[in-house]
Design an enzyme around this catalytic site. Structure first.
Site, short mmCIF file in Angstrom:
data_model
loop_
_atom_site.label_atom_id
_atom_site.label_comp_id
_atom_site.label_asym_id
_atom_site.label_seq_id
_atom_site.Cartn_x
_atom_site.Cartn_y
_atom_site.Cartn_z
N ASP A 73 11.66 33.52 46.03
CA ASP A 73 10.95 34.44 45.51
C ASP A 73 10.03 35.12 46.64
O ASP A 73 9.86 34.69 47.65
CB ASP A 73 9.61 33.87 44.39
N GLU A 131 8.17 29.92 43.53
CA GLU A 131 7.32 28.99 44.52
C GLU A 131 5.97 29.42 44.69
O GLU A 131 5.00 28.55 44.89
CB GLU A 131 7.92 28.90 45.93
#
Length: 387
Positions: A73, A131
């Site tokens: 991400d 994350e």
């Protein structure tokens, strides 16, 4: 074999960097990763969530299962670099190196599929979403069984404050737990010229901010001092209106589980006392984040061997102090032993000096090969000893 994937890894990293997606929204990134993995052959792909990818490589010989993980991400940051592969998505940027982590793991997967006939065991490649935002993608995948049957897990993170070619290792606790809090203080608003008729939440809030630093300075063991930060202070918008309430928000970072439990209790006492003294009320809400990351001694011993064998003993830097940053890799380490490494990616000559979460973050792309080599090295060390 590592040299053969160098151009691919560079291409993958730049593509992902140019097309970032925020946490829990990584659908196109997951699709791109899936496309690359399918082209390698020999992998069994599953999607425990729509925005993550799990790839299993089953060796030709029976043996244990080890996992390698990359996060995929990006962050809500407007990129300020001028590279040709800069983010094409306004307000979204890979400012933490997750694009590099993903490309490194893709490179390792391509190399290791060519070694399938020699592996005594299996590899699970985890391309993990979210994350950056608690509760984090790692815990979600753990709850869905991603580590079932896995003996150990390894991960890594690029570090622009370390030179390319250096690998940092911190045995034991390597990063902090990350909890966030919101404080709302409600007083009595009114005209700025008549404060005696009001209960001014701005003044009370300022007193709270100052007093909360005593949590760190005087209420916690100096050997276990956390970081307590008030990051926002929101209130009224007029020159002459005392607002009804103020909102404060911040974060608590600590390396000690007992301190993680103690600080909220002390904060409650302080805020309650101050607001009561002024006739105001308050609400304190906590959002639990990640537990602190803990590198297991056995996994660290394997990592040291791989670093020295793959890169040479000069590459290893034993880190003495844990970071106050957080990392949801810790969720995996609550389930199985694991080791998380810091890959140097800094290079002053090319301007790769800005820290993570900075709009001008960039990395020395030579560090990509370091990451690929280590991922491959873990598996060759663990699954080819009997070959």
């Amino acid at each position: 074999m590592l040299a053969e994937v160098k151009a691919d890894v560079l291409r993958w990293r730049r593509h992902i960097h140019a097309h970032p997606e925020l946490s829990f929204q990584e659908h196109k990134t997951a699709a791109y990763i899936t496309q690359q993995l399918e082209s390698f052959g020999g992998l069994t792909l599953t999607h425990l969530t729509p925005n993550s990818v799990i790839a299993d490589l089953k060796g030709a010989h029976p043996g244990p299962v080890y996992a390698l993980r990359a996060d995929i991400d990006a962050l809500p940051i407007q990129e300020e670099n001028d590279e040709p592969f800069c983010s094409t998505v306004p307000g979204v940027m890979h400012a933490c190196g997750h694009d590099a982590h993903t490309a490194m793991l893709l490179g390792a997967a391509k190399v290791l599929t060519q070694c399938q006939s020699e592996l005594h065991g299996s590899v699970r490649f985890i391309f993990q979403h979210a994350e950056e935002v608690p509760p984090g993608g790692a815990q979600e995948l753990v709850d869905l069984g991603v580590l079932d049957g896995v003996e150990k897990i390894f991960g890594l993170h690029v570090m622009p404050n370390s030179p390319t070619g250096e690998v940092g290792l911190k045995e034991g606790v390597f990063c902090a737990s990350t909890d966030n809090f919101d404080i709302t203080i409600t007083g009595k608003g009114g005209h700025g010229s008549m404060p005696h008729l009001c209960i001014d939440p701005v003044v009370i809030g300022a007193e709270v901010v100052t007093a909360l630093q005593n949590v760190v300075a005087r209420r916690i063991d100096p050997l276990q001092v956390p970081v307590l930060t008030i990051a926002t202070f929101q209130t009224g918008e007029s020159y002459n209106v005392i607002p009804e309430r103020v909102k404060l928000a911040g974060t608590l970072r600590t390396h000690h589980s007992n301190v993680r439990e103690q600080v909220p209790q002390v904060m409650e006492q302080i805020i309650s006392g101050i607001t009561a003294a002024h006739g105001a009320t308050y609400e304190l809400r906590w959002t639990r984040g990640y537990v602190n990351g803990h590198n297991h001694p056995e996994a660290c011993a394997i990592a040291r061997q791989v670093i020295e064998k793959t890169l040479g003993p000069q590459a290893l830097r034993e880190v003495t102090q844990p970071l106050f940053g957080g990392e949801d890799f810790s969720s995996y380490q609550q389930k199985v032993p694991g080791c998380f490494l810091f890959i140097g990616s800094g290079n002053e000559k090319i301007g790769a000096t800005y820290g993570v979460h900075n709009p001008r973050f960039r990395l020395d792309e030579e560090a990509l090969q370091t990451g690929v080599a280590l991922h491959v090295g873990f598996i060759l060390q663990l699954l080819m000893n009997d070959a």
